[in-house]
Design a protein around this motif. Structure first.
Motif, PDB file in Angstrom:
ATOM      1  N   VAL A 120       1.339  -0.579  -0.138  1.00 31.94           N
ATOM      2  CA  VAL A 120      -0.139   0.000  -0.357  1.00 31.94           C
ATOM      3  C   VAL A 120       0.766   1.431  -0.206  1.00 31.94           C
ATOM      4  CG1 VAL A 120      -2.104   1.133   1.611  1.00 31.94           C
ATOM      5  CG2 VAL A 120      -2.109  -1.232   1.345  1.00 31.94           C
ATOM      6  N   ILE A 121       0.523   1.749  -0.870  1.00 33.42           N
ATOM      7  CA  ILE A 121       1.264   3.084  -1.248  1.00 33.42           C
ATOM      8  C   ILE A 121       0.728   4.336  -0.727  1.00 33.42           C
ATOM      9  CG2 ILE A 121       2.326   5.352  -3.036  1.00 33.42           C
ATOM     10  CD1 ILE A 121       3.216   2.924  -4.792  1.00 33.42           C
ATOM     11  N   VAL A 122       1.391   5.119   0.353  1.00 33.24           N
ATOM     12  CA  VAL A 122       0.162   6.290   0.971  1.00 33.24           C
ATOM     13  C   VAL A 122       1.311   7.412   0.052  1.00 33.24           C
ATOM     14  CG1 VAL A 122      -0.821   4.558   2.399  1.00 33.24           C
ATOM     15  CG2 VAL A 122       1.383   5.963   3.768  1.00 33.24           C
ATOM     16  N   SER A 123       0.936   8.562   0.787  1.00 33.84           N
ATOM     17  CA  SER A 123       2.090   9.995   0.597  1.00 33.84           C
ATOM     18  C   SER A 123       2.965  10.283   1.832  1.00 33.84           C
ATOM     19  CB  SER A 123       0.446  11.317   0.804  1.00 33.84           C
ATOM     20  OG  SER A 123      -0.070  11.338   1.998  1.00 33.84           O
ATOM     21  N   PRO A 124       3.889  10.700   2.064  1.00 30.97           N
ATOM     22  CA  PRO A 124       4.220  11.136   3.241  1.00 30.97           C
ATOM     23  C   PRO A 124       4.269  11.611   4.201  1.00 30.97           C
ATOM     24  CG  PRO A 124       6.006  11.581   1.129  1.00 30.97           C
ATOM     25  CD  PRO A 124       4.088  11.514   0.499  1.00 30.97           C
ATOM     26  N   GLU A 125       3.089  12.251   4.396  1.00 33.32           N
ATOM     27  CA  GLU A 125       2.403  12.940   4.942  1.00 33.32           C
ATOM     28  C   GLU A 125       1.524  11.577   6.084  1.00 33.32           C
ATOM     29  OE1 GLU A 125       3.664  15.616   2.286  1.00 33.32           O
ATOM     30  OE2 GLU A 125       1.755  14.085   1.539  1.00 33.32           O
ATOM     31  N   PHE A 126       0.483  10.931   5.133  1.00 32.47           N
ATOM     32  CA  PHE A 126      -0.048   9.664   5.835  1.00 32.47           C
ATOM     33  C   PHE A 126       0.739   9.357   6.721  1.00 32.47           C
ATOM     34  CE2 PHE A 126      -3.828   6.733   5.448  1.00 32.47           C
ATOM     35  CZ  PHE A 126      -4.877   7.366   5.813  1.00 32.47           C
ATOM     36  N   LEU A 127       1.498   8.445   5.754  1.00 36.70           N
ATOM     37  CA  LEU A 127       2.694   7.459   6.308  1.00 36.70           C
ATOM     38  C   LEU A 127       2.872   8.137   8.137  1.00 36.70           C
ATOM     39  CD1 LEU A 127       4.080   4.356   5.811  1.00 36.70           C
ATOM     40  CD2 LEU A 127       6.313   6.571   5.306  1.00 36.70           C
ATOM     41  N   GLU A 128       3.426   9.449   7.664  1.00 31.27           N
ATOM     42  CA  GLU A 128       3.927   9.932   9.085  1.00 31.27           C
ATOM     43  C   GLU A 128       2.819   9.847  10.224  1.00 31.27           C
ATOM     44  OE1 GLU A 128       5.889  11.124  12.196  1.00 31.27           O
ATOM     45  OE2 GLU A 128       7.038  10.316  10.533  1.00 31.27           O
ATOM     46  N   LYS A 129       1.261  10.349  10.320  1.00 30.65           N
ATOM     47  CA  LYS A 129       0.332  10.141  10.524  1.00 30.65           C
ATOM     48  C   LYS A 129       0.205   8.399  11.034  1.00 30.65           C
ATOM     49  CE  LYS A 129      -2.521  13.844   8.896  1.00 30.65           C
ATOM     50  NZ  LYS A 129      -3.600  13.721   7.997  1.00 30.65           N
ATOM     51  N   ILE A 130       0.659   7.682  10.036  1.00 32.89           N
ATOM     52  CA  ILE A 130       0.255   6.415  10.615  1.00 32.89           C
ATOM     53  C   ILE A 130       1.650   6.225  11.602  1.00 32.89           C
ATOM     54  CG2 ILE A 130       0.339   4.063  10.003  1.00 32.89           C
ATOM     55  CD1 ILE A 130       0.035   4.977   7.555  1.00 32.89           C
ATOM     56  N   PHE A 131       2.076   6.176  11.700  1.00 29.87           N
ATOM     57  CA  PHE A 131       3.927   6.324  12.791  1.00 29.87           C
ATOM     58  C   PHE A 131       3.681   6.609  13.987  1.00 29.87           C
ATOM     59  CE2 PHE A 131       6.793   5.803   8.744  1.00 29.87           C
ATOM     60  CZ  PHE A 131       7.096   3.798   9.261  1.00 29.87           C
ATOM     61  N   GLN A 132       2.584   8.237  14.079  1.00 26.10           N
ATOM     62  CA  GLN A 132       1.971   8.949  15.202  1.00 26.10           C
ATOM     63  C   GLN A 132       1.890   8.013  15.981  1.00 26.10           C
ATOM     64  OE1 GLN A 132       1.399  12.680  13.818  1.00 26.10           O
ATOM     65  NE2 GLN A 132       3.488  12.897  13.049  1.00 26.10           N
ATOM     66  N   GLU A 133       0.447   7.131  15.102  1.00 27.31           N
ATOM     67  CA  GLU A 133      -0.759   6.853  16.082  1.00 27.31           C
ATOM     68  C   GLU A 133      -0.125   5.895  16.025  1.00 27.31           C
ATOM     69  OE1 GLU A 133      -4.685   6.654  17.023  1.00 27.31           O
ATOM     70  OE2 GLU A 133      -3.727   8.579  15.293  1.00 27.31           O
ATOM     71  N   ILE A 134       0.652   4.707  15.896  1.00 27.53           N
ATOM     72  CA  ILE A 134       1.453   3.383  16.587  1.00 27.53           C
ATOM     73  C   ILE A 134       2.193   4.084  17.706  1.00 27.53           C
ATOM     74  CG2 ILE A 134       3.248   1.732  16.318  1.00 27.53           C
ATOM     75  CD1 ILE A 134       2.108   2.272  13.288  1.00 27.53           C
ATOM     76  N   GLU A 135       2.709   5.055  17.417  1.00 27.25           N
ATOM     77  CA  GLU A 135       3.708   5.575  18.906  1.00 27.25           C
ATOM     78  C   GLU A 135       2.678   6.013  20.234  1.00 27.25           C
ATOM     79  OE1 GLU A 135       7.092   9.259  19.831  1.00 27.25           O
ATOM     80  OE2 GLU A 135       6.591   8.266  17.922  1.00 27.25           O
ATOM     81  N   LYS A 136       1.862   6.498  19.792  1.00 24.54           N
ATOM     82  CA  LYS A 136       0.674   7.016  20.702  1.00 24.54           C
ATOM     83  C   LYS A 136      -0.003   5.501  21.491  1.00 24.54           C
ATOM     84  CE  LYS A 136      -1.680  10.139  17.882  1.00 24.54           C
ATOM     85  NZ  LYS A 136      -2.726  11.019  17.553  1.00 24.54           N
ATOM     86  N   ASN A 137      -0.165   4.292  20.090  1.00 26.92           N
ATOM     87  CA  ASN A 137      -0.798   3.262  20.901  1.00 26.92           C
ATOM     88  C   ASN A 137      -0.382   2.335  20.259  1.00 26.92           C
ATOM     89  OD1 ASN A 137      -2.720   1.335  21.773  1.00 26.92           O
ATOM     90  ND2 ASN A 137      -4.153   2.119  21.107  1.00 26.92           N
ATOM     91  N   PRO A 138       0.447   1.759  20.512  1.00 28.39           N
ATOM     92  CA  PRO A 138       1.152   0.342  19.781  1.00 28.39           C
ATOM     93  C   PRO A 138       0.038  -0.544  19.543  1.00 28.39           C
ATOM     94  CG  PRO A 138       2.631   1.014  21.596  1.00 28.39           C
ATOM     95  CD  PRO A 138       0.713   1.495  21.591  1.00 28.39           C
ATOM     96  N   ALA A 139      -0.834  -0.438  19.812  1.00 26.18           N
ATOM     97  CA  ALA A 139      -2.183  -1.175  19.669  1.00 26.18           C
ATOM     98  C   ALA A 139      -3.639  -0.820  18.639  1.00 26.18           C
ATOM     99  CB  ALA A 139      -2.844  -1.896  20.971  1.00 26.18           C
ATOM    100  N   ALA A 140      -3.027   0.357  18.234  1.00 31.77           N
ATOM    101  CA  ALA A 140      -4.291   1.178  17.486  1.00 31.77           C
ATOM    102  C   ALA A 140      -4.224   0.279  16.031  1.00 31.77           C
ATOM    103  CB  ALA A 140      -2.665   2.333  17.090  1.00 31.77           C
ATOM    104  N   GLN A 141      -5.853   0.534  16.227  1.00 31.93           N
ATOM    105  CA  GLN A 141      -5.991  -0.120  14.749  1.00 31.93           C
ATOM    106  C   GLN A 141      -6.370   0.431  13.343  1.00 31.93           C
ATOM    107  OE1 GLN A 141      -7.596  -3.382  14.741  1.00 31.93           O
ATOM    108  NE2 GLN A 141      -6.122  -4.047  16.806  1.00 31.93           N
TER     109      GLN A 141
END
Length: 196
Positions: A120-141
């Motif tokens: 899945v190719i996403v924009s660099p900005e959206f990729l960063e949001k995904i990383f941030q979400e995982i950092e906030k909550n490793p169990a994020a879905q």
């Protein structure tokens, strides 16, 4: 070889925020001796996961029990280097069904689609949001929806669409590789050869 049928996966994700990960880092060349596609997951990211004495490196994401799931989120230019399919086999055998990045090497992307793994190719900005979400909550879905061609952060509802070849989409949805697809068309092929 048939693969798992794929329509929608909802899963937490394992973060690998490293750019320019090549196929030798995904599966080192010394582990390419097997002729079947099984068992490669044990050596996925081998040199990053384990010390020379075989003990796990505690700071590597795959060794962190906080992270799990069928989705690997990687930095830009994932899968560069040699064209070995073993890199895909290792990711698939480990349990990943989706890899998300802002850019994949073309050969890696094609190999993934040929071997049951959705890139899945996403924009660099959206990729960063995904990383941030995982950092906030490793169990994020997260949800990878093949039918709609979307990848979604479920907590926020933020989503991006991704492109996929219609033929490869059909194969992934039905768990087929190229040979399985042709075998499924045996009757049509025979009828065509016989001029029917």
């Amino acid at each position: 070889m048939a693969y798992d049928k794929f329509s929608k996966i909802t899963s937490p994700a394992v973060p690998l925020p490293v750019e320019n990960v090549d196929t030798d880092q995904i599966i080192p060349a010394r582990y390419l001796k097997a002729v079947e596609r099984k068992g490669f997951g044990d050596n996925l990211f081998r040199d990053w996961r384990y010390n020379k004495d075989g003990t796990p490196k505690t700071d590597f994401p795959l060794n962190n029990s906080s992270y799990s799931g069928k989705v690997l989120v990687a930095g830009k230019n994932f899968g560069s280097g040699s064209s070995r399919e073993h890199a895909i086999w290792a990711l698939y055998d480990y349990g990943f069904r989706v890899v998300v990045s802002s850019f994949f090497a073309d050969i890696f992307r094609n190999n993934a689609l040929n071997n049951g793994l959705l890139p899945v190719i996403v924009s660099p900005e959206f990729l960063e949001k995904i990383f941030q979400e995982i950092e906030k909550n490793p169990a994020a879905q997260f949800e990878a929806n093949l039918e709609n061609q979307t990848f979604t952060i479920l907590k926020t509802g933020e989503s991006e669409t991704f492109e996929i070849n219609p033929y490869k989409k059909h194969c992934l949805k039905n768990g087929l590789d190229d040979i399985d697809y042709l075998v499924a068309l045996k009757e049509e092929i025979t009828a065509f050869e016989e001029g029917k």
